[in-house]
Design a protein around this motif. Structure first.
Motif, PDB file in Angstrom:
ATOM      1  N   LEU A  29      -8.938  -4.275  47.844  1.00 12.96           N
ATOM      2  CA  LEU A  29      -8.055  -4.458  46.693  1.00 12.96           C
ATOM      3  C   LEU A  29      -6.652  -3.938  46.987  1.00 12.96           C
ATOM      4  N   PHE A  30      -6.579  -2.783  47.616  1.00 14.89           N
ATOM      5  CA  PHE A  30      -5.276  -2.190  47.967  1.00 14.89           C
ATOM      6  C   PHE A  30      -4.525  -3.088  48.959  1.00 14.89           C
ATOM      7  N   SER A  31      -5.242  -3.656  49.937  1.00 13.55           N
ATOM      8  CA  SER A  31      -4.625  -4.559  50.929  1.00 13.55           C
ATOM      9  C   SER A  31      -4.052  -5.808  50.271  1.00 13.55           C
ATOM     10  N   VAL A  32      -4.804  -6.375  49.334  1.00 12.63           N
ATOM     11  CA  VAL A  32      -4.334  -7.567  48.614  1.00 12.63           C
ATOM     12  C   VAL A  32      -3.089  -7.237  47.795  1.00 12.63           C
ATOM     13  N   LEU A  33      -3.086  -6.080  47.150  1.00 11.35           N
ATOM     14  CA  LEU A  33      -1.952  -5.656  46.333  1.00 11.35           C
ATOM     15  C   LEU A  33      -0.689  -5.469  47.186  1.00 11.35           C
ATOM     16  N   VAL A  34      -0.818  -4.775  48.306  1.00  9.88           N
ATOM     17  CA  VAL A  34       0.326  -4.554  49.210  1.00  9.88           C
ATOM     18  C   VAL A  34       0.832  -5.875  49.777  1.00  9.88           C
ATOM     19  N   SER A  35      -0.088  -6.762  50.177  1.00  9.15           N
ATOM     20  CA  SER A  35       0.297  -8.073  50.717  1.00  9.15           C
ATOM     21  C   SER A  35       1.062  -8.885  49.680  1.00  9.15           C
ATOM     22  N   SER A  36       0.625  -8.835  48.423  1.00  5.91           N
ATOM     23  CA  SER A  36       1.297  -9.577  47.347  1.00  5.91           C
ATOM     24  C   SER A  36       2.715  -9.053  47.129  1.00  5.91           C
ATOM     25  N   ILE A  37       2.872  -7.736  47.144  1.00  6.93           N
ATOM     26  CA  ILE A  37       4.202  -7.143  46.965  1.00  6.93           C
ATOM     27  C   ILE A  37       5.132  -7.541  48.104  1.00  6.93           C
ATOM     28  N   LEU A  38       4.620  -7.474  49.341  1.00  3.53           N
ATOM     29  CA  LEU A  38       5.445  -7.853  50.507  1.00  3.53           C
ATOM     30  C   LEU A  38       5.827  -9.330  50.461  1.00  3.53           C
ATOM     31  N   LEU A  39       4.875 -10.177  50.047  1.00  4.53           N
ATOM     32  CA  LEU A  39       5.164 -11.610  49.937  1.00  4.53           C
ATOM     33  C   LEU A  39       6.221 -11.872  48.877  1.00  4.53           C
ATOM     34  N   LEU A  40       6.131 -11.185  47.745  1.00  5.28           N
ATOM     35  CA  LEU A  40       7.114 -11.335  46.673  1.00  5.28           C
ATOM     36  C   LEU A  40       8.505 -10.902  47.137  1.00  5.28           C
ATOM     37  N   MET A  41       8.569  -9.797  47.875  1.00  2.67           N
ATOM     38  CA  MET A  41       9.850  -9.323  48.413  1.00  2.67           C
ATOM     39  C   MET A  41      10.442 -10.332  49.397  1.00  2.67           C
TER      40      MET A  41
END
Length: 201
Positions: A29-41
């Protein structure tokens, strides 16, 4: 006693397995959350970069169009004020602009209105950038004064474009509608200059 020890060991093993599975789920879950934030940035940065590129292109196109409009204005002023080509009885079929002969748009011009289409080339960092100026000289323009009277004047309008003159259709059959050809209108930018002065009579 022996059975109890076995039961405790099995219970501890099950609890460890549950804890490990829970930890794995949290990491995923943490990996998906971090990946989503990086993709949004990354998408935000790419969007900003694209908009900045569009602004840069528009600024350059605007500059080229202004240079074309200014070239047309300078040519019209030189031929009217310096050479005094344009009168109500003289409508030159062609004039000289920067050493090049420019033909009058006969279908739209009249005895006191002279319209020309001038190809313009700008040298930008060693690269030739094509443009076009369409300018008109009206030798019988009635300027309306504040007191309601009119002054016989000369009005020069110069419009510059960042596209080739061959991609602009204007004045055919007396039409004042400007049409872009070959899809040039999608990237065309217009800049407009005007001059007005009394004919002195």
């Amino acid at each position: 006693m022996h059975i109890y020890m076995k039961f405790v060991l099995i219970k501890n093993k099950i609890q460890k397995q549950k804890t490990t599975a829970s930890q794995r789920g949290f990491v995923a879950l943490f990996s998906v959350l971090v990946s989503s934030i990086l993709l949004l940035m990354a998408l935000s940065i790419a969007g900003i970069a694209y908009k900045e590129q569009l602004l840069s292109v528009n600024a350059k196109s605007s500059q080229y169009s202004f240079v074309a409009a200014d070239t047309g204005m300078e040519c019209a002023l030189y031929n009217d004020v310096k050479l005094q080509w344009f009168t109500s009885t003289n409508s030159p079929a062609s004039i000289m602009c920067g050493g090049d002969s420019v033909e009058m748009l006969g279908d739209i011009s009249g005895t006191t209105l002279f319209v020309y289409k001038l190809p313009v080339e700008a040298n930008v960092n060693g690269n030739i950038v094509p443009g076009c100026a369409i300018f008109s000289i009206d030798k019988d323009y009635d300027y309306l004064n504040a007191d309601g009277s009119t002054t016989n004047s000369t009005k020069i309008d110069s419009r510059g474009y960042n596209v080739l003159c061959s991609n602009i259709e204007y004045g055919l059959g007396g039409s004042t509608t400007l049409t872009f050809l070959n899809g040039a209108g999608a990237r065309a930018v217009e800049r407009y200059l005007s001059a007005l002065y009394s004919n002195g009579n």
